[in-house]
Design a protein around this motif. Sequence first.
Motif, PDB file in Angstrom:
ATOM      1  N   VAL A   1       0.867  -1.170   0.000  1.00  0.00           N
ATOM      2  CA  VAL A   1       0.000   0.000   0.000  1.00  0.00           C
ATOM      3  C   VAL A   1       0.910   1.228   0.000  1.00  0.00           C
ATOM      4  O   VAL A   1       1.825   1.329   0.822  1.00  0.00           O
ATOM      5  CB  VAL A   1      -0.978   0.012   1.197  1.00  0.00           C
ATOM      6  N   VAL A   2       0.692   2.136  -0.943  1.00  0.00           N
ATOM      7  CA  VAL A   2       1.538   3.318  -1.106  1.00  0.00           C
ATOM      8  C   VAL A   2       0.843   4.508  -0.460  1.00  0.00           C
ATOM      9  O   VAL A   2      -0.307   4.838  -0.807  1.00  0.00           O
ATOM     10  CB  VAL A   2       1.808   3.608  -2.598  1.00  0.00           C
ATOM     11  N   VAL A   3       1.561   5.159   0.474  1.00  0.00           N
ATOM     12  CA  VAL A   3       0.931   6.240   1.238  1.00  0.00           C
ATOM     13  C   VAL A   3       1.891   7.417   1.385  1.00  0.00           C
ATOM     14  O   VAL A   3       3.104   7.282   1.214  1.00  0.00           O
ATOM     15  CB  VAL A   3       0.503   5.762   2.645  1.00  0.00           C
ATOM     16  N   ALA A   4       1.312   8.567   1.716  1.00  0.00           N
ATOM     17  CA  ALA A   4       2.082   9.750   2.089  1.00  0.00           C
ATOM     18  C   ALA A   4       2.476   9.633   3.560  1.00  0.00           C
ATOM     19  O   ALA A   4       1.961   8.760   4.280  1.00  0.00           O
ATOM     20  CB  ALA A   4       1.241  11.001   1.853  1.00  0.00           C
ATOM     21  N   PRO A   5       3.374  10.496   4.047  1.00  0.00           N
ATOM     22  CA  PRO A   5       3.778  10.417   5.465  1.00  0.00           C
ATOM     23  C   PRO A   5       2.615  10.517   6.447  1.00  0.00           C
ATOM     24  O   PRO A   5       2.702   9.984   7.560  1.00  0.00           O
ATOM     25  CB  PRO A   5       4.730  11.602   5.617  1.00  0.00           C
ATOM     26  N   ASP A   6       1.525  11.179   6.048  1.00  0.00           N
ATOM     27  CA  ASP A   6       0.370  11.295   6.950  1.00  0.00           C
ATOM     28  C   ASP A   6      -0.585  10.111   6.828  1.00  0.00           C
ATOM     29  O   ASP A   6      -1.660  10.115   7.436  1.00  0.00           O
ATOM     30  CB  ASP A   6      -0.376  12.605   6.695  1.00  0.00           C
ATOM     31  N   GLY A   7      -0.193   9.106   6.051  1.00  0.00           N
ATOM     32  CA  GLY A   7      -1.015   7.915   5.923  1.00  0.00           C
ATOM     33  C   GLY A   7      -2.034   7.962   4.802  1.00  0.00           C
ATOM     34  O   GLY A   7      -2.728   6.965   4.550  1.00  0.00           O
ATOM     35  N   GLN A   8      -2.160   9.091   4.130  1.00  0.00           N
ATOM     36  CA  GLN A   8      -3.111   9.199   3.028  1.00  0.00           C
ATOM     37  C   GLN A   8      -2.644   8.347   1.844  1.00  0.00           C
ATOM     38  O   GLN A   8      -1.471   8.381   1.462  1.00  0.00           O
ATOM     39  CB  GLN A   8      -3.258  10.648   2.589  1.00  0.00           C
ATOM     40  N   PRO A   9      -3.573   7.564   1.268  1.00  0.00           N
ATOM     41  CA  PRO A   9      -3.180   6.707   0.146  1.00  0.00           C
ATOM     42  C   PRO A   9      -2.808   7.526  -1.092  1.00  0.00           C
ATOM     43  O   PRO A   9      -3.342   8.619  -1.310  1.00  0.00           O
ATOM     44  CB  PRO A   9      -4.431   5.866  -0.116  1.00  0.00           C
ATOM     45  N   ILE A  10      -1.884   7.006  -1.884  1.00  0.00           N
ATOM     46  CA  ILE A  10      -1.471   7.660  -3.127  1.00  0.00           C
ATOM     47  C   ILE A  10      -1.872   6.757  -4.292  1.00  0.00           C
ATOM     48  O   ILE A  10      -1.296   5.685  -4.487  1.00  0.00           O
ATOM     49  CB  ILE A  10       0.050   7.908  -3.164  1.00  0.00           C
ATOM     50  N   PRO A  11      -2.863   7.166  -5.065  1.00  0.00           N
ATOM     51  CA  PRO A  11      -3.301   6.338  -6.190  1.00  0.00           C
ATOM     52  C   PRO A  11      -2.415   6.538  -7.423  1.00  0.00           C
ATOM     53  O   PRO A  11      -1.596   7.454  -7.479  1.00  0.00           O
ATOM     54  CB  PRO A  11      -4.715   6.854  -6.463  1.00  0.00           C
ATOM     55  N   ALA A  12      -2.580   5.666  -8.391  1.00  0.00           N
ATOM     56  CA  ALA A  12      -1.950   5.764  -9.721  1.00  0.00           C
ATOM     57  C   ALA A  12      -0.428   5.735  -9.673  1.00  0.00           C
ATOM     58  O   ALA A  12       0.234   6.244 -10.576  1.00  0.00           O
ATOM     59  CB  ALA A  12      -2.436   7.019 -10.447  1.00  0.00           C
TER      60      ALA A  12
ATOM     61  N   GLU B   1      -7.093   3.385  -3.181  1.00  0.00           N
ATOM     62  CA  GLU B   1      -6.700   3.242  -1.778  1.00  0.00           C
ATOM     63  C   GLU B   1      -5.194   3.056  -1.624  1.00  0.00           C
ATOM     64  O   GLU B   1      -4.706   2.774  -0.524  1.00  0.00           O
ATOM     65  CB  GLU B   1      -7.432   2.047  -1.152  1.00  0.00           C
ATOM     66  N   GLY B   2      -4.467   3.231  -2.716  1.00  0.00           N
ATOM     67  CA  GLY B   2      -3.014   3.082  -2.693  1.00  0.00           C
ATOM     68  C   GLY B   2      -2.545   1.633  -2.700  1.00  0.00           C
ATOM     69  O   GLY B   2      -1.348   1.371  -2.571  1.00  0.00           O
ATOM     70  N   ARG B   3      -3.469   0.688  -2.866  1.00  0.00           N
ATOM     71  CA  ARG B   3      -3.122  -0.729  -2.755  1.00  0.00           C
ATOM     72  C   ARG B   3      -2.651  -1.308  -4.088  1.00  0.00           C
ATOM     73  O   ARG B   3      -3.152  -0.951  -5.154  1.00  0.00           O
ATOM     74  CB  ARG B   3      -4.318  -1.533  -2.236  1.00  0.00           C
TER      75      ARG B   3
ATOM     76  N   GLN C   1      -0.409  -9.625   4.070  1.00  0.00           N
ATOM     77  CA  GLN C   1      -0.668  -8.311   4.642  1.00  0.00           C
ATOM     78  C   GLN C   1       0.121  -7.257   3.869  1.00  0.00           C
ATOM     79  O   GLN C   1       1.314  -7.422   3.625  1.00  0.00           O
ATOM     80  CB  GLN C   1      -0.256  -8.282   6.118  1.00  0.00           C
ATOM     81  N   PRO C   2      -0.531  -6.171   3.461  1.00  0.00           N
ATOM     82  CA  PRO C   2       0.159  -5.164   2.648  1.00  0.00           C
ATOM     83  C   PRO C   2       1.323  -4.502   3.390  1.00  0.00           C
ATOM     84  O   PRO C   2       1.182  -4.085   4.538  1.00  0.00           O
ATOM     85  CB  PRO C   2      -0.925  -4.133   2.335  1.00  0.00           C
ATOM     86  N   GLU C   3       2.458  -4.453   2.721  1.00  0.00           N
ATOM     87  CA  GLU C   3       3.599  -3.704   3.250  1.00  0.00           C
ATOM     88  C   GLU C   3       3.414  -2.231   2.888  1.00  0.00           C
ATOM     89  O   GLU C   3       3.099  -1.900   1.745  1.00  0.00           O
ATOM     90  CB  GLU C   3       4.906  -4.212   2.648  1.00  0.00           C
ATOM     91  N   GLN C   4       3.608  -1.358   3.854  1.00  0.00           N
ATOM     92  CA  GLN C   4       3.417   0.073   3.623  1.00  0.00           C
ATOM     93  C   GLN C   4       4.668   0.687   2.994  1.00  0.00           C
ATOM     94  O   GLN C   4       5.783   0.520   3.486  1.00  0.00           O
ATOM     95  CB  GLN C   4       3.103   0.767   4.942  1.00  0.00           C
ATOM     96  N   ILE C   5       4.454   1.377   1.879  1.00  0.00           N
ATOM     97  CA  ILE C   5       5.526   2.116   1.208  1.00  0.00           C
ATOM     98  C   ILE C   5       5.219   3.600   1.372  1.00  0.00           C
ATOM     99  O   ILE C   5       4.208   4.099   0.862  1.00  0.00           O
ATOM    100  CB  ILE C   5       5.606   1.760  -0.291  1.00  0.00           C
ATOM    101  N   ILE C   6       6.061   4.308   2.111  1.00  0.00           N
ATOM    102  CA  ILE C   6       5.834   5.724   2.388  1.00  0.00           C
ATOM    103  C   ILE C   6       6.696   6.563   1.451  1.00  0.00           C
ATOM    104  O   ILE C   6       7.928   6.424   1.427  1.00  0.00           O
ATOM    105  CB  ILE C   6       6.155   6.061   3.859  1.00  0.00           C
TER     106      ILE C   6
END
Length: 477
Positions: free
Chosen positions: A107-118, A138-140, A174-179
């Motif tokens: 799941v790709v997110v910004a530092p504040d946890g907001q998902p980053i699409p595309a 949802e950044g997934r 389980q999705p690994e978070q990429i910030i």
Amino acid sequence: MTKYFTLPNSILKKRLLNDGEVCDLEFREPMSEVLVQSVGASLLSKRSKGVFSIEASDTQKDALEAITGAVLYENRLYDLSDLFPLELVQNVVDAEPTPGLNKFSFVVVAPDGQPIPAVSLTCRIDRRDGPVYTSDHEGRVTVEMACASIPALVIQPVENFWPTVIYGRAPSEQPEQIILSPVELDKCERFVELLGESDVNDGKGVVIAVIDTGVAAHTNLPNVTKRLTVLNAEPVIDELPNGIAHGTHVAGIIGSNHPECLGKAPSAELHSYRVCAPNSRNMETLDVVSAITEAVESGADIINLSLGFDDEDSAIVDAVEFALMSGVLVIAASGNKGLDSASFPARMKNVVSVSAIGKVDAYPHGSQAALARAKEQVGEYFVGSFCNTGDGQIQCSAPGIGIVSTVGMDGFLPCSGTSMAAPIISGLGAAILSRHMESLGARSVERAQKLMAMLYTTCKSHGLTPANVGLGIPSVR
């Protein structure tokens, strides 16, 4: 059968005039559809500026050249796989194959946890690009591959975040978070100590042609006054989608008017000539020749070529020499394959060949730019390992790693490559020309030589070797 074409009349006229011959373009027999068909060849099209596009065998080509006295050039198709360098990603091993598919979740997110699409995720195996996946709203992202692990995963956002690379990922449910680090324009490295501070009036009265993948109507590029596509060699208004954004990024480095991301010549007039279809890195010889011809005839003072080829192409040689003989300063990227020779046409005589440098600790931790490797490092500056360099191959260098510039309609993105260094030199050249327009005068071969000399006079090597940076990094102060 091979595709061939004749050069535009304006190139032929300029070449004849400089050879001291009578410029009447009277061939032994004019090229015509009837003549083409008489030797068994096919006329694909007759285009403006006297260009004939023909499909013929070697024998038919030789016959047409013998009858008309014209020269037919091969219309080659180029795949520019290195518009952006692959060498930013460290060498990775082959993936260990498995009998069935394994699932890797992210799941790709910004530092504040907001998902980053595309966001594009490209699997790298050895030096090859593998499958590409895109994050959803949802950044997934779920990657399915028949391997025990993913050796490297290149994460490329569309805009406003720094690209990164992660290595050695195992299967996971389980999705690994990429910030991803956000692009903060006020904190980005601008290399002012190297290049000097841009002035909003720099470039005023100068026309710069960007021959590239097209330039979007970005909010901070109001100075792009001409957008043409020359696909199929006929210049028409460019209304195609932006595609891979390479040309928009290049244009912003030259002419962005954003106060926190100011181009090196923000008051220059930019002309965009698209030679790649949207989302493509392919271009044909004839389209590049047509773009150069159109740029010269439309009054370009400087042509930026953030593109290059392994092999010399005689038709492009003639087109570039036409530009040089017309007094245009031609600036080209040296290439991104890490070779010991600059790409063509950067290695042509009187073309300004540009390599790329970076700065240690100038980029966000974990970003792709921060992971860039050095071919040579002296103090805080280094030459990118991806650069094509070599003795006598480079005229000068400029920052080309983690360069933030315009993409899309209002976004910004860091990119790396000699493609990013060349437009810095184009912008600096335009700044010098605009500041000395009265003394340098109208476009001419003499003016171009003086402008080149003025640019080179400001160069400093900062201890880096001439084989890698030529005379060094220029500045305008």
